[in-house]
Write an enzyme that holds these catalytic residues in place. Structure first.
Site, short mmCIF file in Angstrom:
data_model
loop_
_atom_site.label_atom_id
_atom_site.label_comp_id
_atom_site.label_asym_id
_atom_site.label_seq_id
_atom_site.Cartn_x
_atom_site.Cartn_y
_atom_site.Cartn_z
N MET A 64 2.53 9.34 2.36
CA MET A 64 1.20 9.54 1.90
C MET A 64 0.41 9.89 2.31
SD MET A 64 -1.33 7.38 1.45
CE MET A 64 -1.71 6.88 0.05
N ASP B 162 -4.08 10.79 -3.47
CA ASP B 162 -3.49 10.01 -3.28
C ASP B 162 -1.54 10.72 -3.53
OD1 ASP B 162 -3.91 8.08 -1.12
OD2 ASP B 162 -4.95 7.54 -3.13
N THR B 163 -0.95 9.55 -2.91
CA THR B 163 0.36 9.69 -3.03
C THR B 163 1.71 8.70 -2.19
OG1 THR B 163 0.05 12.28 -2.02
CG2 THR B 163 2.39 11.57 -2.23
N VAL B 164 2.92 8.76 -2.83
CA VAL B 164 3.41 8.40 -2.81
C VAL B 164 4.98 8.91 -2.36
CG1 VAL B 164 3.04 6.10 -4.02
CG2 VAL B 164 5.57 7.72 -4.42
N ILE C 293 8.29 13.52 -2.41
CA ILE C 293 7.10 12.63 -2.51
C ILE C 293 6.66 13.41 -4.39
CG2 ILE C 293 6.40 14.65 -1.96
CD1 ILE C 293 4.60 13.24 0.02
#
Length: 541
Positions: free
Chosen positions: A435, A353-355, A370
């Site tokens: 993401m 998971d990521t933003v 990111i």
């Protein structure tokens, strides 16, 4: 960029401005970044403040315990600079250590999943040292305020409820997200006093307090008391690196990505393959469009999986992988009527998971950044008294000595997270990313082809139905996942061509949350867009 009405659109308009813009996956983060721009801050100042707030209000996806990658367009030099702020594995992280303890594969949750040093704080420091205008301390005030308490959004609340059993075993984590043994509900105030204190320490003491000071020592004590293996020496040894971005051209645009240890090279390989085909003739949203891109993804991922890891440990043939000749060779292997079976896929060369967030400032500086803790809630382990969820990015290492990404001390693992930028005539026109683990190169290709080949604006390109081939966060899969808005006839035709189709929700979280800013160079208008699959927005003036 041309604009048209797209049948699947929510009707959300692209956000336009002429001075500055920020786009992120949570509205509180976008507002924090925009406030820095309004104060005369740089795009880097804005993106640090944005990221810091996301580390509070979306810390199941990002946070102080994660890694960071960024690209910055510097209008003074006319160059794109790239920063790799990913952490390396600890000196005790060896295959023998984990195999002796019966771990194969590596643990994905808990203290033993946190085997790489978090790079984000040093990443912020490096960015600010080079490009910051506002005082360091001021960038973290919004994050500190929100850590004191903010209203929990529905999608974050859904994640907490969905991962309650993952969070419950770790007391410090459960105290925050599962008070009284129950998940915090949407609309309630989520308070994180320890995280507020950690941010206050960073605001006052800078990156040193995290890597060589009291905060880092507190993290290591908590980890080691729970059986973790990172040491204060591992934290003190951490460095981020300014690197030369990888580049290719697509239909007259130059696209830049971070080099390995990220999978940015995969996006560029996919675009190189697609350039051999007439996409407008095939038609956006057609079975041929989805089929072609899925096949290009398979070929690029075969090479990615063979080669991508820390380039200080193996010699990666980047130039050959990115050559147009190699792309033409790979493109010739695509059968437009038949999906390639898995047993026929191979690299063309031997050998989470990521933003995501982006910003443009008044001076024309552009940032594409990111940040991630890998799985939802990372390792799920929070050292007591810190409020910091540590990433589990190191769990992606292999214990197989024949694999490029085999675990070794002091090594950076393969990273899925990739901020992207596109330039025209040597100046940036697009900062974009998402993401979504394996889906990141795929969603980047979806956005770029829909804008460049089919004339969509960034909001339309983000909202158009997406797909995902392969695994998601830690879940092995070879299916071609399609959002439910893709017509049944298209899905059936893809099945007929040999794809293992799996239908998802109309607006699936699995497809990630994308953001983008398109810069109209002729008019100076900034066009910002945020993904309705998330809770973000673009803000500009």
């Amino acid at each position: 960029m041309k604009s048209r009405t797209y049948a699947y659109s929510t009707g959300r308009p692209v956000v336009m401005g002429t001075k500055h813009m920020v786009a992120a996956s949570h509205y509180l983060a976008s507002l924090a970044g925009h406030a820095m721009l309004e104060r005369g801050g740089s795009a880097v100042d804005a993106i640090i403040a944005t990221n810091a707030v996301l580390a509070v209000v979306y810390n199941h996806m990002a946070g102080l315990g994660g890694d960071l990658f960024a690209q910055v367009w510097d209008p003074k030099t006319g160059k794109v600079e790239a920063l790799n702020a990913s952490g390396r594995s600890g000196q005790q992280a060896t295959p023998d250590f984990f195999q002796t303890k019966g771990h194969n594969p590596l643990p994905s949750r808990g203290p033993l999943a946190a085997i790489t040093v978090p790079g984000v704080v040093d990443g912020w420091h490096q960015l600010h040292q080079r490009y910051g205008k506002l005082p360091w301390k001021s960038l973290f005030q919004p994050a500190i305020e929100h850590a004191g308490g903010f209203p929990l959004t529905p999608k974050f609340a859904d994640y907490i409820a969905g991962y309650a059993s993952t969070l419950q075993p770790y007391e410090s984590t459960a105290q925050i997200f599962l008070p009284d043994g129950r998940p915090v509900k949407a609309g309630r105030i989520l308070r994180q006093p320890d995280l507020a204190e950690s941010f206050s320490m960073i605001a006052e003491g800078g990156a040193d307090i995290f890597y060589r000071g009291k905060l880092g020592e507190k993290i290591v004590r908590g980890l080691q008391s729970a059986g973790g293996i990172l040491t204060t020496d591992d934290f003190a040894a951490h460095t981020s690196d300014w690197v030369e971005p990888l580049r290719t051209t697509y239909r007259g645009y130059e696209v830049t990505e971070l080099p390995p240890n990220t999978q940015g090279i995969a996006t560029l390989m996919i675009l190189n393959i697609l350039e051999n085909f007439d996409l407008p003739a095939i038609g956006e949203g057609s079975a041929g469009y989805y089929h072609l891109i899925a096949e290009a993804i398979k070929l690029a991922f075969a090479d990615r999986d063979r080669w991508v890891t820390d380039p200080t440990f193996i010699d990666i043939p980047v130039e050959r992988l990115l050559s147009k000749e190699y792309a033409s060779q790979r493109a010739s292997q695509i059968d437009m009527q038949r999906a390639t079976p898995d047993d026929q896929l191979a690299p063309g060369l031997d050998g989470g998971d990521t933003v995501y967030m982006c910003a443009v400032d008044d001076d024309g500086q552009v940032v594409s950044l990111i940040q991630s803790v890998y799985y939802e809630f990372g390792s799920a382990y929070m050292p007591p008294g810190t409020g910091i969820l540590l990433q589990n990015r190191g769990s992606f290492f292999s214990l197989d000595p024949e694999k490029a990404n085999v675990l070794a001390p002091g090594k950076r693992t393969f990273h899925t997270i990739i901020p992207a930028m596109a330039l025209k005539d040597g100046v940036p026109v697009l900062a974009f990313g998402t993401m979504g683990g394996e889906g990141q190169p795929q969603s980047q290709v979806a956005m770029l082809t829909r804008m460049v080949d089919f004339g969509m604006n960034p909001q339309e390109a983000i909202e158009a139905p997406r797909w995902l081939f392969g695994r998601t966060w830690g879940q092995e899969s070879r299916t071609l996942k399609l959002e439910g808005r893709i017509p049944d006839g298209i899905a059936n035709e893809l099945s007929r061509r040999g794809h293992d189709v799996e239908m998802m929700m109309d607006w699936s979280q699995t497809m990630g949350h994308a953001q983008a800013i398109w810069i109209e160079r002729e008019t100076g208008v900034l066009n910002g867009a945020a993904d309705p699959r998330g809770e973000g927005m673009a803000v500009g003036r």
